[in-house]
Design an enzyme around this catalytic site. Structure first.
Site, PDB file in Angstrom:
ATOM      1  N   ASP A   1       1.014  -1.186  -0.149  1.00 42.28           N
ATOM      2  CA  ASP A   1       0.125   0.089  -0.082  1.00 42.28           C
ATOM      3  C   ASP A   1       0.865   1.345  -0.056  1.00 42.28           C
ATOM      4  OD1 ASP A   1      -2.408  -1.338   0.191  1.00 42.28           O
ATOM      5  OD2 ASP A   1      -2.122  -1.689   2.339  1.00 42.28           O
TER       6      ASP A   1
ATOM      7  N   TYR B   1       6.256 -10.182   6.578  1.00 40.79           N
ATOM      8  CA  TYR B   1       6.250  -8.807   6.902  1.00 40.79           C
ATOM      9  C   TYR B   1       6.645  -8.511   8.324  1.00 40.79           C
ATOM     10  CZ  TYR B   1       3.155  -7.793   2.985  1.00 40.79           C
ATOM     11  OH  TYR B   1       2.574  -7.745   1.758  1.00 40.79           O
TER      12      TYR B   1
END
Length: 260
Positions: free
Chosen positions: A52, A110
């Site tokens: 994002d 992540y």
């Protein structure tokens, strides 16, 4: 055609995410523009996933196809000489034509960084942490334990990317030390992630750490399948894509692959 696998690192602060957009600056757009200048033709780059706006990466993987006679170009040097300073190629390797940056991935990792010192955040860290303040780590870790394993994570998916299934297997959600005593690093590993799933889970964990949500309530949130029932999404700047993991046979290091 030859296939080239790229490993990319970028500071996502000034990008509108990975995915190509017609009017906004994106990582994919920058890489494709560079390839067009080098190859003299529009070249599509396929990434392992869509980060994002504001999200960083140290191991984003992508691939592109080029004519066989251009496969031996010094891609790392050529691309880094053309790319802007907030995105860099850290590796460029020929791979089998069967390799796909997204579909060949077996898992993805992540990291999310929290800043806990109340009242201030170092200027050097503000683009890479969520300054959430003090939290109860034991409550957060109890909630994390509920989320481990295979679950329907629909509650933690934001709208925008249709998927066939919202079931994912979260194999790791653990806390480690950060770059300074004021930080903690939360590592997420799974067979795949839904749209903004890591940020939504992080927002939930911090809510538990602030005493706004009991760890035992996380199971009910999972069962609800309702995004509106869960806490707010964590901000993007604390999140970094560490990278996907692939099978050993996806590399041209395997002599049985038909690599260029």
């Amino acid at each position: 055609m030859a296939r080239i696998k790229l490993t990319l690192a970028y500071d996502g602060t000034d990008f509108s995410g990975w995915q190509l957009q017609p009017r906004d600056r994106t990582v994919q757009g920058e890489v494709e523009s560079c390839l067009a200048r080098i190859l003299g033709a529009k070249t599509r780059v396929h990434g392992s996933g869509r980060t994002d706006a504001g999200v960083h990466a140290v191991g984003q993987v992508a691939h592109f196809d080029c004519p066989d006679e251009r496969a031996d170009l010094p891609w790392l040097r050529a691309l880094n000489a053309t790319l802007p300073p907030d995105v860099r190629v850290v590796d460029a390797t020929p791979v089998s034509g069967e390799f796909h940056a997204r579909y060949s991935a077996r898992s993805k990792t992540y990291e999310y960084v929290l800043w806990h010192e109340p009242g201030f955040c170092l200027p050097q860290r503000r683009r890479f942490v969520w300054a959430c303040g003090p939290v109860d780590f034991s409550a957060m870790e109890a909630a994390a334990g509920v989320l481990l394993g295979e679950h329907d994570f629909a509650t933690f998916q934001n709208v925008g990317t249709p998927v066939k299934s919202t079931v994912r297997t979260l194999t790791r959600l653990s806390r480690g030390p950060g770059a300074s005593p004021q930080e903690s690093v939360w590592r997420f590993e799974a067979d795949g992630f839904l749209k903004q799933m890591v940020r939504n889970v992080m927002g939930c964990l911090v809510a538990c750490g602030r005493g706004k949500l009991a760890p035992r309530d996380v199971r009910s949130l999972l069962s609800a399948g309702d995004r509106s029932a869960a806490p707010a999404t964590a901000p993007p700047q604390g999140l970094t894509l560490i990278g996907p993991e692939y099978g050993w046979s996806d590399s041209c290091d395997n002599q049985d692959n038909n690599c260029p």
